[in-house]
Design an enzyme around this catalytic site. Structure first.
Site, PDB file in Angstrom:
ATOM      1  N   LYS A 107       3.009 -14.175   6.151  1.00 19.50           N
ATOM      2  CA  LYS A 107       3.357 -15.172   5.138  1.00 19.50           C
ATOM      3  C   LYS A 107       4.884 -15.277   5.071  1.00 19.50           C
ATOM      4  O   LYS A 107       5.507 -15.250   4.014  1.00 19.50           O
ATOM      5  CB  LYS A 107       2.778 -14.755   3.782  1.00 19.50           C
ATOM      6  CG  LYS A 107       2.818 -15.847   2.720  1.00 19.50           C
ATOM      7  CD  LYS A 107       1.960 -17.050   3.057  1.00 19.50           C
ATOM      8  CE  LYS A 107       2.035 -18.073   1.908  1.00 19.50           C
ATOM      9  NZ  LYS A 107       1.431 -19.369   2.287  1.00 19.50           N
ATOM     10  N   TYR A 119       0.814  -1.215   0.000  1.00 18.59           N
ATOM     11  CA  TYR A 119       0.000   0.000   0.000  1.00 18.59           C
ATOM     12  C   TYR A 119       0.850   1.268   0.000  1.00 18.59           C
ATOM     13  O   TYR A 119       0.314   2.368  -0.102  1.00 18.59           O
ATOM     14  CB  TYR A 119      -0.940   0.003   1.213  1.00 18.59           C
ATOM     15  CG  TYR A 119      -2.083  -0.972   1.072  1.00 18.59           C
ATOM     16  CD1 TYR A 119      -3.359  -0.542   0.739  1.00 18.59           C
ATOM     17  CD2 TYR A 119      -1.873  -2.330   1.255  1.00 18.59           C
ATOM     18  CE1 TYR A 119      -4.402  -1.440   0.606  1.00 18.59           C
ATOM     19  CE2 TYR A 119      -2.902  -3.240   1.112  1.00 18.59           C
ATOM     20  CZ  TYR A 119      -4.167  -2.795   0.787  1.00 18.59           C
ATOM     21  OH  TYR A 119      -5.198  -3.697   0.637  1.00 18.59           O
ATOM     22  N   ASP A 157      -2.463 -18.107   5.261  1.00 18.70           N
ATOM     23  CA  ASP A 157      -3.444 -19.010   4.664  1.00 18.70           C
ATOM     24  C   ASP A 157      -3.982 -19.995   5.695  1.00 18.70           C
ATOM     25  O   ASP A 157      -5.173 -20.347   5.672  1.00 18.70           O
ATOM     26  CB  ASP A 157      -2.861 -19.731   3.454  1.00 18.70           C
ATOM     27  CG  ASP A 157      -1.472 -20.305   3.694  1.00 18.70           C
ATOM     28  OD1 ASP A 157      -0.710 -19.715   4.462  1.00 18.70           O
ATOM     29  OD2 ASP A 157      -1.149 -21.341   3.098  1.00 18.70           O
ATOM     30  N   ASP A 173      -6.176  -6.498   5.153  1.00 19.89           N
ATOM     31  CA  ASP A 173      -7.290  -6.182   4.269  1.00 19.89           C
ATOM     32  C   ASP A 173      -8.132  -7.429   4.024  1.00 19.89           C
ATOM     33  O   ASP A 173      -9.355  -7.419   4.170  1.00 19.89           O
ATOM     34  CB  ASP A 173      -6.732  -5.629   2.954  1.00 19.89           C
ATOM     35  CG  ASP A 173      -7.762  -4.857   2.147  1.00 19.89           C
ATOM     36  OD1 ASP A 173      -8.952  -4.848   2.541  1.00 19.89           O
ATOM     37  OD2 ASP A 173      -7.399  -4.255   1.131  1.00 19.89           O
TER      38      ASP A 173
END
Length: 405
Positions: free
Chosen positions: A227, A157, A267, A291
């Site tokens: 991640k 972002y 995940d 998000d």
């Protein structure tokens, strides 16, 4: 607009450590927003004004001061984010905004992101809980009770990217290939490129804010979602720096079990949150993960139409509360928009200001209305025997319930 000279004595002051000193009559700047914003903003103000009047017997009051951003600002001032608006949010410290339009693929970058970055509102705070009576796609939505701390100023972002085919993209690829020895770009001539900055400082202030919140609210556990198994130096750095910051700042609390900090790959978290939502309480995560995560959790309790949000800098005290959904231009002007996201965000604002009694009145009114099957059409159509109310009628009902509480 309210005359700023008339409201200068009603500004919030920020004390040492970001603590707020809130006057009895406080000025709150607001941006109505685009699309459905001009409908849901007055609905929110009506409900919040009724709650403040009821809770404090007229002793306290919010003076709403409109500032411009988005379409109205572009039309009147030739820019979608005037300097005056940024200055007002900084000067009055606490504000609220409706949804603002952001084009996909072309045009200006997100106004929401610009506000967060220019005011350094490093935490996107998204509490997620279920209201009795609201339809949910999961069997036990009552188990979903989480607060997401999403890092708000870094990650992709930051907006550092170059479009395929441009001189900038070719120059960037040449640097990667020639200076850095990168040979993993399969189709360099048709590739766009983006840069993902993640810093130790940005990580530490977010994770420490999440830990302080957990301790203050009795939530106990903070989970770092990342991640880092793939992005080892950015998201892996977030994990490592987060653990180190927590151990340095809260050694006694961690040793005693008063605070627990763990981590989960993103995940796996998305799966676990569906299967075992009660395992999670406070989530600290990066910008893009946050998000995805906050919207998925919102869907588990009925959708982003009833999901509040805030952008906060806990050091400066500055905060902007916001509707978390989009502008919904297809229903704008039809008096059917759901104002709950903005109303709940305003409840967060009241709590941030220390006006918790007023917030509790609104929450109780929402619980009662949903329990009766009364809501805007997007929610009521899934309620047994539900009654669909327009935006203004729903605000009238909530204001009545608050006043009669």
């Amino acid at each position: 607009m309210i005359n700023r000279k008339e409201t200068i004595m009603s500004k919030i002051e920020v004390m040492q450590g970001g603590r707020l000193s809130v006057p009895e009559h406080v000025t709150v700047p607001f941006v109505a927003g685009d699309g459905v914003g001009p409908e849901i903003m007055p609905a929110m103000q009506q409900v919040i004004d009724a709650a403040v009047a009821k809770a404090y017997g007229g002793r306290r009051k919010i003076e709403w001061m409109e500032v411009l951003a988005g379409g109205k600002a572009q039309e009147r001032m030739g820019t979608s984010l005037p300097d005056e608006t940024l200055a007002a949010f900084a000067e009055y410290h606490v504000g609220i905004k409706g949804p603002l339009m952001t084009p996909v693929g072309t045009g200006m970058r997100s106004l929401n992101v610009a506000l967060r970055q220019q005011l350094d509102l490093f935490t996107c705070l998204r509490p997620v809980r279920w209201f009795n009576g609201v339809q949910s796609p999961v069997k036990h939505p009552e188990d979903v009770d989480m607060v997401v701390f999403r890092e708000n100023t870094e990650d992709i972002y930051a907006g550092i990217e170059w479009e395929a085919g441009t001189d900038e993209a070719r120059k960037f690829y040449t640097f990667l290939h020639d200076a850095m020895g990168v040979r993993k770009v399969r189709f360099p001539e048709t590739s766009s490129f983006g840069v993902k900055p993640v810093s130790r400082e940005g990580t530490e202030r977010l994770v420490l804010a999440a830990c302080r919140y957990a301790l203050a609210s009795g939530r106990k556990k903070v989970t770092l979602v990342h991640k880092g198994n793939i992005m080892k130096f950015t998201e892996g750095g977030f994990r490592r720096w987060g653990y180190e910051a927590a151990r340095r700042a809260f050694p006694d609390e961690l040793a005693s079990g008063q605070l627990v900090v763990d981590d989960c790959i993103a995940d796996a978290f998305l799966q676990n949150a569906l299967l075992r939502p009660a395992d999670y309480s406070v989530i600290a995560t990066l910008n893009l993960n946050g998000d995805y995560i906050s919207d998925m959790l919102a869907a588990m309790v009925g959708g982003i139409g009833i999901s509040p949000g805030a952008n906060i800098n806990y050091d400066t005290g500055n905060a902007i509360f916001e509707a978390t959904h989009g502008t919904a231009p297809d229903i704008a002007g039809k008096n059917v928009a759901n104002p709950c996201s903005l109303i709940l965000s305003a409840c967060m604002m009241l709590e941030y200001m220390g006006w918790t009694e007023a917030s509790q009145l609104v929450m109780a009114a929402l619980e009662r209305s949903f329990g009766e099957g009364c809501a805007t059409a997007d929610l009521s159509r899934f309620m047994p025997g539900g009654t669909a109310l327009g935006t203004s009628a729903f605000a009238d009902k909530l204001a009545m319930l608050v006043a009669g509480a």
